[in-house]
Motif scaffolding. Structure first.
Motif, PDB file in Angstrom:
ATOM      1  N   GLY A  40       4.384  -6.091  -4.697  1.00  0.00           N
ATOM      2  CA  GLY A  40       5.026  -4.809  -4.904  1.00  0.00           C
ATOM      3  C   GLY A  40       4.570  -4.092  -6.158  1.00  0.00           C
ATOM      4  N   ARG A  41       3.448  -4.495  -6.715  1.00  0.00           N
ATOM      5  CA  ARG A  41       2.944  -3.918  -7.961  1.00  0.00           C
ATOM      6  C   ARG A  41       1.507  -3.444  -7.751  1.00  0.00           C
ATOM      7  NH1 ARG A  41       5.890  -5.271 -12.365  1.00  0.00           N
ATOM      8  NH2 ARG A  41       4.105  -5.360 -13.751  1.00  0.00           N
ATOM      9  N   ASP A  42       1.026  -2.658  -8.689  1.00  0.00           N
ATOM     10  CA  ASP A  42      -0.367  -2.219  -8.671  1.00  0.00           C
ATOM     11  C   ASP A  42      -1.171  -3.283  -9.402  1.00  0.00           C
ATOM     12  OD1 ASP A  42      -2.759  -0.846  -8.669  1.00  0.00           O
ATOM     13  OD2 ASP A  42      -2.184   0.524 -10.263  1.00  0.00           O
ATOM     14  N   ASN A  43      -1.935  -4.069  -8.661  1.00  0.00           N
ATOM     15  CA  ASN A  43      -2.704  -5.174  -9.231  1.00  0.00           C
ATOM     16  C   ASN A  43      -4.194  -4.875  -9.120  1.00  0.00           C
ATOM     17  OD1 ASN A  43      -0.321  -6.764  -9.629  1.00  0.00           O
ATOM     18  ND2 ASN A  43      -0.325  -7.130  -7.433  1.00  0.00           N
ATOM     19  N   ARG A  44      -4.889  -4.956 -10.253  1.00  0.00           N
ATOM     20  CA  ARG A  44      -6.316  -4.649 -10.272  1.00  0.00           C
ATOM     21  C   ARG A  44      -7.066  -5.667 -11.117  1.00  0.00           C
ATOM     22  NH1 ARG A  44      -5.842   1.191 -12.660  1.00  0.00           N
ATOM     23  NH2 ARG A  44      -3.643   0.785 -12.758  1.00  0.00           N
ATOM     24  N   ARG A  49       0.816  -1.214   0.000  1.00  0.00           N
ATOM     25  CA  ARG A  49       0.000   0.000   0.000  1.00  0.00           C
ATOM     26  C   ARG A  49       0.847   1.260   0.000  1.00  0.00           C
ATOM     27  NH1 ARG A  49      -4.701   1.746   4.242  1.00  0.00           N
ATOM     28  NH2 ARG A  49      -5.060   3.693   3.237  1.00  0.00           N
ATOM     29  N   ASP A  50       0.426   2.230  -0.783  1.00  0.00           N
ATOM     30  CA  ASP A  50       1.056   3.543  -0.802  1.00  0.00           C
ATOM     31  C   ASP A  50       0.741   4.213   0.537  1.00  0.00           C
ATOM     32  OD1 ASP A  50       1.633   6.240  -1.067  1.00  0.00           O
ATOM     33  OD2 ASP A  50       0.864   6.367  -3.110  1.00  0.00           O
ATOM     34  N   PRO A  51       1.758   4.556   1.338  1.00  0.00           N
ATOM     35  CA  PRO A  51       1.497   5.114   2.663  1.00  0.00           C
ATOM     36  C   PRO A  51       0.803   6.468   2.646  1.00  0.00           C
ATOM     37  CG  PRO A  51       3.825   5.287   2.109  1.00  0.00           C
ATOM     38  CD  PRO A  51       3.176   4.463   1.023  1.00  0.00           C
ATOM     39  N   LEU A  52       0.772   7.139   1.499  1.00  0.00           N
ATOM     40  CA  LEU A  52       0.126   8.445   1.437  1.00  0.00           C
ATOM     41  C   LEU A  52      -1.369   8.352   1.198  1.00  0.00           C
ATOM     42  CD1 LEU A  52       2.732  10.429  -0.651  1.00  0.00           C
ATOM     43  CD2 LEU A  52       2.483  10.310   1.815  1.00  0.00           C
ATOM     44  N   GLU A  53      -1.850   7.206   0.802  1.00  0.00           N
ATOM     45  CA  GLU A  53      -3.256   7.079   0.455  1.00  0.00           C
ATOM     46  C   GLU A  53      -4.065   6.720   1.697  1.00  0.00           C
ATOM     47  OE1 GLU A  53      -3.555   4.453  -2.861  1.00  0.00           O
ATOM     48  OE2 GLU A  53      -2.706   5.919  -4.214  1.00  0.00           O
ATOM     49  N   GLU A  54      -4.168   7.664   2.611  1.00  0.00           N
ATOM     50  CA  GLU A  54      -4.765   7.389   3.906  1.00  0.00           C
ATOM     51  C   GLU A  54      -6.258   7.102   3.815  1.00  0.00           C
ATOM     52  OE1 GLU A  54      -3.553  10.846   5.993  1.00  0.00           O
ATOM     53  OE2 GLU A  54      -1.455  10.212   6.032  1.00  0.00           O
ATOM     54  N   ASP A  55      -6.937   7.662   2.827  1.00  0.00           N
ATOM     55  CA  ASP A  55      -8.375   7.452   2.713  1.00  0.00           C
ATOM     56  C   ASP A  55      -8.730   6.286   1.805  1.00  0.00           C
ATOM     57  OD1 ASP A  55      -8.813   9.467   4.401  1.00  0.00           O
ATOM     58  OD2 ASP A  55      -9.770  10.809   2.974  1.00  0.00           O
ATOM     59  N   ARG A  56      -7.730   5.687   1.201  1.00  0.00           N
ATOM     60  CA  ARG A  56      -7.999   4.567   0.310  1.00  0.00           C
ATOM     61  C   ARG A  56      -8.488   3.378   1.135  1.00  0.00           C
ATOM     62  NH1 ARG A  56      -3.670   2.311  -4.046  1.00  0.00           N
ATOM     63  NH2 ARG A  56      -5.017   0.767  -4.981  1.00  0.00           N
ATOM     64  N   PRO A  57      -9.499   2.659   0.662  1.00  0.00           N
ATOM     65  CA  PRO A  57      -9.994   1.531   1.441  1.00  0.00           C
ATOM     66  C   PRO A  57      -8.893   0.505   1.689  1.00  0.00           C
ATOM     67  CG  PRO A  57     -11.437   1.995  -0.411  1.00  0.00           C
ATOM     68  CD  PRO A  57     -10.214   2.850  -0.579  1.00  0.00           C
ATOM     69  N   VAL A  58      -8.807   0.056   2.930  1.00  0.00           N
ATOM     70  CA  VAL A  58      -7.859  -1.001   3.262  1.00  0.00           C
ATOM     71  C   VAL A  58      -8.542  -2.316   2.957  1.00  0.00           C
ATOM     72  CG1 VAL A  58      -6.544  -2.089   5.089  1.00  0.00           C
ATOM     73  CG2 VAL A  58      -6.782   0.393   5.039  1.00  0.00           C
ATOM     74  N   GLU A  81      15.945   0.651 -16.496  1.00  0.00           N
ATOM     75  CA  GLU A  81      16.391   1.918 -17.062  1.00  0.00           C
ATOM     76  C   GLU A  81      15.432   3.064 -16.745  1.00  0.00           C
ATOM     77  OE1 GLU A  81      16.937   1.266 -21.224  1.00  0.00           O
ATOM     78  OE2 GLU A  81      18.617  -0.115 -20.928  1.00  0.00           O
ATOM     79  N   LEU A  82      14.375   2.765 -15.995  1.00  0.00           N
ATOM     80  CA  LEU A  82      13.372   3.782 -15.674  1.00  0.00           C
ATOM     81  C   LEU A  82      13.491   4.197 -14.211  1.00  0.00           C
ATOM     82  CD1 LEU A  82      10.421   2.232 -17.680  1.00  0.00           C
ATOM     83  CD2 LEU A  82      11.888   4.135 -18.340  1.00  0.00           C
ATOM     84  N   ALA A  83      13.024   5.404 -13.922  1.00  0.00           N
ATOM     85  CA  ALA A  83      13.213   6.000 -12.599  1.00  0.00           C
ATOM     86  C   ALA A  83      12.069   5.657 -11.651  1.00  0.00           C
ATOM     87  CB  ALA A  83      13.326   7.520 -12.750  1.00  0.00           C
ATOM     88  N   PRO A  84      12.400   5.311 -10.410  1.00  0.00           N
ATOM     89  CA  PRO A  84      11.344   5.019  -9.427  1.00  0.00           C
ATOM     90  C   PRO A  84      10.716   6.302  -8.879  1.00  0.00           C
ATOM     91  CG  PRO A  84      13.494   4.736  -8.423  1.00  0.00           C
ATOM     92  CD  PRO A  84      13.730   5.053  -9.885  1.00  0.00           C
ATOM     93  N   MET A  85       9.429   6.202  -8.531  1.00  0.00           N
ATOM     94  CA  MET A  85       8.726   7.292  -7.858  1.00  0.00           C
ATOM     95  C   MET A  85       8.947   7.150  -6.361  1.00  0.00           C
ATOM     96  SD  MET A  85       4.980   7.322  -9.649  1.00  0.00           S
ATOM     97  CE  MET A  85       4.416   8.837  -8.900  1.00  0.00           C
ATOM     98  N   GLN A  86       9.076   8.273  -5.686  1.00  0.00           N
ATOM     99  CA  GLN A  86       9.242   8.259  -4.238  1.00  0.00           C
ATOM    100  C   GLN A  86       8.115   9.066  -3.600  1.00  0.00           C
ATOM    101  OE1 GLN A  86      13.195   9.750  -3.344  1.00  0.00           O
ATOM    102  NE2 GLN A  86      13.970   8.828  -5.222  1.00  0.00           N
ATOM    103  N   PRO A  87       7.284   8.436  -2.771  1.00  0.00           N
ATOM    104  CA  PRO A  87       6.255   9.205  -2.063  1.00  0.00           C
ATOM    105  C   PRO A  87       6.920  10.187  -1.100  1.00  0.00           C
ATOM    106  CG  PRO A  87       5.876   6.845  -1.831  1.00  0.00           C
ATOM    107  CD  PRO A  87       7.222   7.015  -2.452  1.00  0.00           C
ATOM    108  N   LEU A  88       6.323  11.358  -0.944  1.00  0.00           N
ATOM    109  CA  LEU A  88       6.853  12.337  -0.002  1.00  0.00           C
ATOM    110  C   LEU A  88       5.713  13.158   0.573  1.00  0.00           C
ATOM    111  CD1 LEU A  88       6.750  15.356  -1.465  1.00  0.00           C
ATOM    112  CD2 LEU A  88       8.669  14.430  -2.715  1.00  0.00           C
ATOM    113  N   ASP A 120      -2.735  12.695  -8.359  1.00  0.00           N
ATOM    114  CA  ASP A 120      -1.701  11.847  -8.928  1.00  0.00           C
ATOM    115  C   ASP A 120      -1.576  10.637  -8.028  1.00  0.00           C
ATOM    116  OD1 ASP A 120      -0.700  12.968 -11.297  1.00  0.00           O
ATOM    117  OD2 ASP A 120       0.389  14.497 -10.177  1.00  0.00           O
ATOM    118  N   GLY A 121      -1.431   9.493  -8.641  1.00  0.00           N
ATOM    119  CA  GLY A 121      -1.276   8.262  -7.885  1.00  0.00           C
ATOM    120  C   GLY A 121       0.047   7.601  -8.202  1.00  0.00           C
ATOM    121  N   PHE A 122       0.401   6.653  -7.372  1.00  0.00           N
ATOM    122  CA  PHE A 122       1.624   5.897  -7.560  1.00  0.00           C
ATOM    123  C   PHE A 122       1.422   4.967  -8.748  1.00  0.00           C
ATOM    124  CE2 PHE A 122       4.788   2.662  -6.664  1.00  0.00           C
ATOM    125  CZ  PHE A 122       5.858   3.432  -6.251  1.00  0.00           C
ATOM    126  N   GLY A 123       2.310   5.037  -9.720  1.00  0.00           N
ATOM    127  CA  GLY A 123       2.197   4.187 -10.895  1.00  0.00           C
ATOM    128  C   GLY A 123       3.013   4.745 -12.047  1.00  0.00           C
TER     129      GLY A 123
END
Length: 198
Positions: free
Chosen positions: A59-63, A9-18, A111-118, A157-160
């Protein structure tokens, strides 16, 4: 602790359903793209503890994107911040995952850059969440920065995977995506803090 149940889980998505992984077939079951009810058999297969090593989607976004009428087969999208993703066929009866295709097989995730939550604190004390993508292979000092705000205002914006962010990072830019006041997904107070401010 939501992360104990929802480790990716993205730690910034506090309102996202657990979502309890024992019930939910995929990590983002509460997302708008989910189709159909939770399926206990699907949860057993998608959970990385039971999957074969080559079938792990942790560790991936699975839907879930669709399922058969009898809920034996599910189509699962799986992607990440460094991978546009692909689709898998989940057979609940056989407890198997079969990769269908990648959306961009020519892209090399290494070769691609990771996103970092902040998060940062604004002048008025409001905690503002966002994401920072830094170019790879470059020291993270004195980089040119592009502020990349999302549209909306009632979106976020979301993690992805974000193609334009990867393009800019590949060209040596740091990219900051800010979920400013009024962005969705952080609670009513945060949403209403943006009213009349755009």
């Amino acid at each position: 602790d939501p992360d104990a149940v929802h480790p990716g889980r993205d730690p910034l998505e506090e309102d996202r359903p657990v979502v309890d992984r024992r019930v939910a077939p995929v990590r983002a079951l509460g997302a708008e793209r989910h189709v159909g009810p939770p399926h206990r058999g699907a949860a057993r297969v998608v959970d990385e503890r039971d999957a074969e090593p080559e079938q792990r989607l942790e560790g991936r976004d699975n839907r879930l994107t669709s399922h058969s009428r009898d809920e034996r087969f599910f189509v699962v999208y799986s992607g990440s911040d460094r991978d546009l993703g692909g689709y898998w066929l989940l057979d609940v009866a056989k407890e198997s995952l079969t990769k269908l295709f990648d959306l961009a097989p020519w892209l090399d995730a290494s070769e691609l850059a990771p996103m970092q939550p902040l998060k940062y604190e604004a002048r008025d004390g409001t905690t503002v969440p966002g994401y920072l993508t830094l170019p790879i292979g470059v020291p993270p000092r004195n980089l040119p920065v592009i502020i990349h705000p999302h549209g909306g205002p009632w979106t976020r914006d979301g993690f992805g995977f974000h193609p334009e962010v990867q393009f800019l990072a590949n060209r040596g830019f740091a990219v900051l995506q800010v979920n400013y006041r009024g962005s969705a997904g952080y609670g009513r107070k945060f949403l209403e803090a943006g009213f009349g401010q755009w």
